[in-house]
Every structure is written in structure tokens, then in C-alpha cells.
Design a protein around this motif. Structure first.
Motif, short mmCIF file in Angstrom:
data_model
loop_
_atom_site.label_atom_id
_atom_site.label_comp_id
_atom_site.label_asym_id
_atom_site.label_seq_id
_atom_site.Cartn_x
_atom_site.Cartn_y
_atom_site.Cartn_z
N PRO A 333 5.30 34.20 81.91
CA PRO A 333 5.35 32.85 81.32
C PRO A 333 6.64 32.59 80.54
CG PRO A 333 3.40 34.09 80.57
CD PRO A 333 4.31 35.07 81.25
N GLY A 334 7.05 31.34 80.57
CA GLY A 334 8.26 30.94 79.86
C GLY A 334 8.18 31.17 78.36
N TRP A 335 6.99 30.97 77.79
CA TRP A 335 6.88 31.17 76.33
C TRP A 335 7.13 32.62 75.95
CZ3 TRP A 335 3.12 34.24 73.96
CH2 TRP A 335 2.03 34.63 74.76
N LEU A 337 9.31 34.48 77.41
CA LEU A 337 10.77 34.60 77.40
C LEU A 337 11.35 34.03 76.11
CD1 LEU A 337 13.48 35.25 78.65
CD2 LEU A 337 13.36 33.09 79.93
#
Lengths: 445, 445
Positions: A333-335, A337
Motif C-alpha cells: 500500500p501507498g500509505w 511507503l
């Protein structure tokens, strides 16, 4: 074992060349004769190009043009690094028949230093993994035990050096890919600080973690090659005198203050073997688990960005293990990152604090000796995680890290396999790593 | 409509205060009397604090201390911005009873400028959405038609100004949250360049997209407030003379070269109304769809980073619509964020090229007039996407963007609702926005 270059140093080769006891053309011939196809180190040999380059190197030397310690030296280049006119295969079905149009920046640097490129070495597919046995070209074999992994992803580069086919090879290291096969094969591997050797023309795995590095039989040869490529090392503020290297303080040695970084999970024989090199170093702990999360979030996000269209359009051209890992990478998930990038800054501060108190951090390179080809689990857990457990923090932080051979340990089924000691220091202080290796008697054979 | 401050300018108020025709204490009383509870603009009124601040402002002015155009002016602050000693509720069940310990940086700036904070205004829950009707405090109502949305997320700030309760309010804008409710309510809203007003003490939605902005009845008042908070505008290289504003070139006007940016999906009446203000501006297209993907990847990844633990531990304390969007945000893949950050750089170059050719980019602020409270779909599609379709590119790029009232359009069911014109320019050239609004007759009532 026992190719022409076994037991030879870059310095010795250079001396022989300049004394007329060897020629660059002769060295190419020796290198090609030393190639043991069964080990699967090379995917491409460039006899013609190498001979032309060697002839030119000989002519230059004869006419008084001396490009320094790599002049006329045969070098192998990992097959994710472009060499103009040669295939760059990436160890993948996706790049069958692909020929590079231009040299990568590090290849240009090699040529400017007079090195002679003899061929391209096998890589884990797209450099995405540390085992060395996942590639469209098949497993690269460990010269110490051909049933065991070479390690990866710079598999062929390590094996070509370890088996004496070449005295020097270039690899890349995103989570340990220079140091892992170096440790498994019993040679030295150096990952410079991030960006010290430019990554232009190298197929990306994870741009902000990718490093170009060097592999040689010894730390001393890694130093020679590193300096030949990047220019003389910057002066390191006298860390070996006075406060830094001085006596009395915890962990002080003739080569600086050393901390032992406790590995979170490690084969006891490996730990004992490496720990014995640093008997007086105080133990310190770092958050390997947290650093691993940061590493994965960055590597997976950046790797899937590179591969998203290939996964969507031609998944069947990947090796199944690569595809499975890419699919996992695509789900990061982007969060995670976002959080990882913030955490990275926090860890950088924390480790900078540690490197205020110590000049060197020491630990095993690999927590295990090389497993058998095809293994995915070992006693300590999942191989994928273990392979980069001690190396990847230094990619996250971009710090220079050197793996040096540190003897062998007995392995299941009899025999002994090599162990690597890993040394890490501040950016710009990489000379300390080589000095320490010298002092430990690990710098030379 | 029709609170005390309706029809009054900051300049006029300041004149009256200095002439002794008004007092700061009197203005606070007028502000509190003007609060129309049915509109739900305020979540907290600080009668006591406001009276004390007003008394102090009066005393300072009487003793010759003049802090400038905001001295003694009642101001409302969005309820995700900390004001020491007052609740910061975030429009969420998660922050029930939470009281701020310190002032946000922008509140400190307001106080230094002599402004009098009268209370906290209703926000979309955690500022995550542009409709203005998703909050633990219920919907904020549009003063023009109480059955219609105020827009958000700085809902109460826009309504408090639009209904004449205060002459100035502070809001935040991550994808349009100052400009959306300004346009829907028929006032002016200014999102400065990224970082121009510091975001310290503001609850983050998406740190790299969050902007603090100002809302007032007119562009002229936004300019007064913006300059009072950030100091006098830097000199803008004479864009209104010579080459930039000169005659003959496409889109040249007395206030600079203007391009009309074609909205991808827009109510034809809204488009006609705003386009008519810029009859000679050549049409240009930008990649709204691509910019939207960049916006979402960044906003979702950063927002879920902020909320991950709350979603895991107490999902039931969110409004259902907020929770659903957060869950969607949590699924944004990391590789999309990696790609978005690279794309953002590309778009920044592309738009910089456009802003070499033009001084101002003009378009509607909102592609639709304010829908009815509770709507999630309108004729043009999903409301969530439409609400930020024309505003969010300027958050991605961090460029200054001003929404000014541009008349009204008829709406379903009879009546007229306001339309906003949006002007965008280069960073540092924000004075141009206000000059253009003046020339268009949109700068004042």
C-alpha cells in the motif's frame, strides 16, 4: 576453483603487465580459458570485443599511456548493466534478444580506466532476489559446492571472481545483491555509498535503493577498483588518530572504534566465526525489523512501478518465483511507503548517532552459509527474508558497506562453506572499511 | 444572508475602527449577533476569548499601536486548526472533547496581525471531502439555499463569511477545500502557493498537498488578509507592462495574458458564465485526468498514513462516508504513488511551459453549482470526483489559485446559485490574481 586469476591481485597483475610478463591480450585468453561453463557464471562472452579492447590496452601501455590499475584488466559485468553492442538479458524471458545501444555510465568509467570487458554475468531475474537460482538462464552455481546457491542477484559476477575467471566484476546491490553472493562464494564485495558509482544504463530494480558495486577476491582489490572508478578517496578526517581511533574507549582498535551489531536471527556458527574477529567490540542493537519494513515498502513500490505493464501484459514471461514476488510487490500500500520514507529519515538520524560513537559497525553479511539450490525455507525461516536481513538496512540508509571473506563454517551434509563479515561506516569514510579489513588480515588472501 | 458584515470590506472596517466609529469589541458583538445557528457554520464560539482579544485590540489602537489591516477584525478559524484553549474537533467523533494546547502557526500569525478569533468553523470530517455535509456536527448549510451543500471541507469558514457573520475566515485546501465552498457560497477563496502560510498546528490530510488559505467576501479582501499574514507581496516582474501584458498577443488583456483552460466535464451554464469573462482568451487543454490520478495517489497514500491506526482501532467513530473513503485510500498501491511523484514533476514542467506563454489560467472553480445536501451523484457523474476536478491540479502543483464570485446560474427546482471563476498563476506572481480580479470587476462586491 582454480581459474587463472585465483590467487592473483590487481596490483600483481598490473605489475606483470607493466613489466612485460603479461599482456592484456594474454589476460583475455586466460580469462576465456578459465570459464567453467558448468558454473553458469557468464551469459555472454565477448571474445572479439575483449580482444580488440585488450589489443588497444596493450598498444596504449606500449606507447606510454597508462590508465592506472585497471588498465588491461579483464572485467565481467552483470547482465542488467548495458554494454553497447552486447545483449542485456536481465535473466528474463522479457529481454530475449535485446541488445544494448550504449554503455552504462559505470561501463564508460571502466573503459576510461582501461579495463577490458570480457562478458556479461548471470543475474537473478531483473535483480529481484538474492538466491541466484531464479533466471531464464538457470541457476548460477557456487564454486565451493555446485549444489549450493551462489547467492544473488549479482550471481555470475561473484562466481566469475570466486572461480578465478576474472579478477574483478561489476554488480548491483539493492538489498545486498553484491554482498550476498560475495559472502556465499568467499570473495569480497563492496557497495559504495548511494550514487558514488552512477546507475545510468543499469536496469532499475528500486531506484532509490539501487547501488552499483564491485566484486573482487579481496577487500584490497575492491579498494583499488573503487578508487580507479571514482577517483582517489576524499581525505577522511584522521579517524585513526586521536579521539576516534584512540585507546581506552569502548570498541577502540588500531583501525577505529568498532561496534558489534547483534544479528536478529543468525546461524550460531556463523555468528561465532564473525564475532571472533571483533572480540572487544561492544554489542549494539539496531531495529532490523523496522528497517526491513522500510526496505520492503520502498523496494516493492519502486519495483512494481518499473514492472506494472509487463506484469499486466506478459506475466508468463517471468520466472514463476519472480512473478509471485512482483504480484506481492504490487499490493504494497501507498500509505506504507509514505510511512517508510518518514521512518527512513528517523533511522538515518539514529544510525548517524551510532556512527558518532563508532567508526565501524560489524556484523555477519549473511546469517547463514549458502543453502542448496532451490531451497526456499531454511531452519531460521523464509529464505527471501533472511537473504537481505543484514544487508538491506545499508541500502535504505545509503551507507558504504563491505563484505569480506571471514573463513568457513561446516554445513549439513559435510564440507565447509564461506562466511562473510560485513563492515559499515559513514558516507565518505569508506576508506576506513578497507583499512579495517587490512588490519584484520581480511584485506588480502 | 445579511449578517452585520455583509457588504463591508476589510478596508472599510479598518477605517471605521481607526475613526472611532467602531470598536473591536463592538465588532465581536456584531459578529456573535450575526451567527445564524441554523446554517451550522460555527462549532465553537469563544465569546470570552474574543472579547478579551477585542478589548486588547482596542487598547492597542487607542495607545497608537496599529498592527495593520486585520487589527481588531473578527476572524473565524476552521476546526482542524488549533487555537489554544479551544476544542479542535476535526468534525469527527474521534476528537470529541479534544482541546488544543497551543496555537497553530497561522493562528499565531493572525494574532500578531491583531485579528480577533471569534470561534471555530465546521469542517468536513478530517477535511477529507468537498461536500460539506459529512461531519459529526451535521451538514453545514448554504446560505443561498439551505437545502443545498455549502461545499467543503472549509464549509463553516465559507458560510460564516457568505452570511456576513465575519469578514474573514481561515481554511485549508488539499484538493480545493477553500475554493470549493467559496464558489458554492458566492465568496472569494484564495489558496496561496504551497507553504506560503505555514501548516504547523493544522491536522494533516495529505501533507504534501495541504495548504492554508483565506476566505473573504471579495478577492480584494483575500489580498488584504494574505498580505497582512505573509508580509507585503514580493515585487512581481512587471508582468502588466511590455511583453507580458502588451497588446496584440493571443489572450492579452490589461491584466496579462490569459488562457482559458477547457474544463473536461462542466455544466454548460457554468462554463458559459465563466467563459464570458474571458472572451478573447485562447483555449488550452491540460491533462485533468492524469493530474487527477496523481492527486489521488498522493492524497490517498498520505491520508491513510495519518489515519491507519484509527481505522484499525475505532472505525465506528468515523462517519460512514469518511470510513469508506479511507478504506479506499488504504488500498492505493505504493507503485501508483511512486509513479505519481514522477508524473507530478512532468506535469510541473508542462504547466510551467504554459505559464511561460500565459500569465493567468482561467477556468470555472466548480463544474457545477452547489447540489442538494446528501447528493452523491449528479448528472455529470460521481460528486466526489467532480468536486475536486478543477481545483486539485493546483494542489498537486502547489500553484496559487484564487476563486472569485462570478454571478449565478439557474438551478433545478428554481432559484439561482453562485458560480466561481478560478484563476491560477506562477508561484510568486499571486498579486496578478488579485489584479485580474480587480480588472474583471470581480475583486469587489
Amino acid at each position: 576453483m582454480g581459474g587463472f586469476f585465483t590467487g592473483r591481485t590487481l596490483t600483481g597483475i598490473g605489475r606483470d603487465l607493466r613489466a612485460g610478463r603479461e599482456s592484456a591480450r594474454g589476460l583475455v585468453t586466460r580469462a576465456l580459458e578459465s570459464v567453467d561453463k558448468d558454473l553458469n557464471a557468464f551469459v555472454t562472452l565477448d571474445e572479439e570485443g575483449a580482444e580488440a579492447a585488450a589489443r588497444w590496452a596493450d598498444e596504449e601501455l606500449a606507447s606510454g599511456v597508462d590508465r592506472g590499475p585497471l588498465h588491461g584488466v579483464p572485467v565481467a559485468v552483470k547482465d542488467i548493466i548495458d554494454v553497447a553492442g552486447l545483449p542485456t538479458g536481465m535473466g528474463s524471458g522479457h529481454y530475449a534478444g535485446h541488445v544494448a545501444e550504449a554503455d552504462a555510465a559505470c561501463v564508460t568509467m571502466l573503459r576510461n580506466a582501461g579495463a577490458v570487458i570480457v562478458g556479461k554475468t548471470g543475474t537473478q531475474e531483473f535483480a529481484f532476489g538474492g538466491s541466484g537460482d531464479v533466471s531464464v538462464n538457470g541457476a548460477v552455481r557456487n564454486p565451493r559446492d555446485r549444489e549450493r546457491m551462489s547467492g544473488g542477484s549479482s550471481s555470475g559476477s561473484a562466481v566469475a571472481v570466486a572461480a578465478g575467471m576474472v579478477p574483478l566484476a561489476i554488480g548491483t546491490d539493492t538489498g545486498g545483491s553484491v554482498r550476498i553472493p560475495s559472502a556465499f562464494c568467499g570473495i569480497a564485495g563492496f557497495k559504495p555509498p548511494h550514487g558514488a558509482i552512477p546507475a545510468g544504463g543499469v536496469f532499475p530494480l528500486s531506484r532509490s535503493l539501487d547501488h552499483v558495486g564491485v566484486l573482487a577476491a579481496t577487500a584490497a582489490d575492491c579498494r583499488v577498483a573503487y578508487h580507479a572508478l571514482t577517483g582517489p578517496a576524499e581525505a577522511v578526517p584522521s579517524l585513526l588518530d586521536g579521539e576516534s581511533g584512540g585507546g581506552g574507549r569502548a570498541g577502540s582498535t588500531a583501525y577505529g572504534r568498532v561496534a558489534w551489531i547483534e544479528p536478529p536471527a543468525c546461524d550460531p556458527e556463523v555468528e561465532r566465526r564473525v564475532r571472533a574477529l571483533f572480540p572487544d567490540a561492544p554489542s549494539e542493537r539496531i531495529d532490523f525489523a523496522g528497517l526491513r519494513q522500510v526496505f520492503l515498502a520502498i523496494e516493492y513500490s519502486e519495483a512494481y512501478d518499473v514492472h506494472a505493464e509487463r506484469v499486466a501484459e506478459a506475466p508468463g514471461r517471468y520466472q514463476p518465483a519472480t512473478l509471485a514476488r512482483l504480484e506481492e510487490a504490487g499490493r504494497m500500500p501507498g500509505w506504507r511507503l509514505v510511512r517508510a520514507l518518514r521512518e527512513r529519515d528517523r533511522y538515518a538520524e539514529e544510525i548517524a548517532g551510532l556512527l558518532d560513537r563508532y567508526d565501524l559497525l560489524a556484523m555477519p553479511t549473511m546469517p547463514i552459509p549458502a543453502p542448496r539450490i532451490g531451497a526456499t525455507e531454511v531452519g531460521l525461516g523464509s529464505l527471501t527474508a533472511l537473504l537481505v536481513s543484514l544487508t538491506s538496512p545499508w541500502n535504505v540508509l545509503g551507507l558504504p558497506a563491505l563484505s569480506v571473506p571471514a573463513g568457513t563454517v561446516p554445513v549439513d551434509g559435510g564440507g565447509e562453506m564461506p562466511v562473510g563479515a560485513q563492515l559499515v561506516t559513514r558516507r565518505g569514510a569508506e576508506s576506513l572499511l578497507f583499512e579495517a579489513a587490512d588490519h584484520l588480515g581480511l584485506g588480502a588472501r
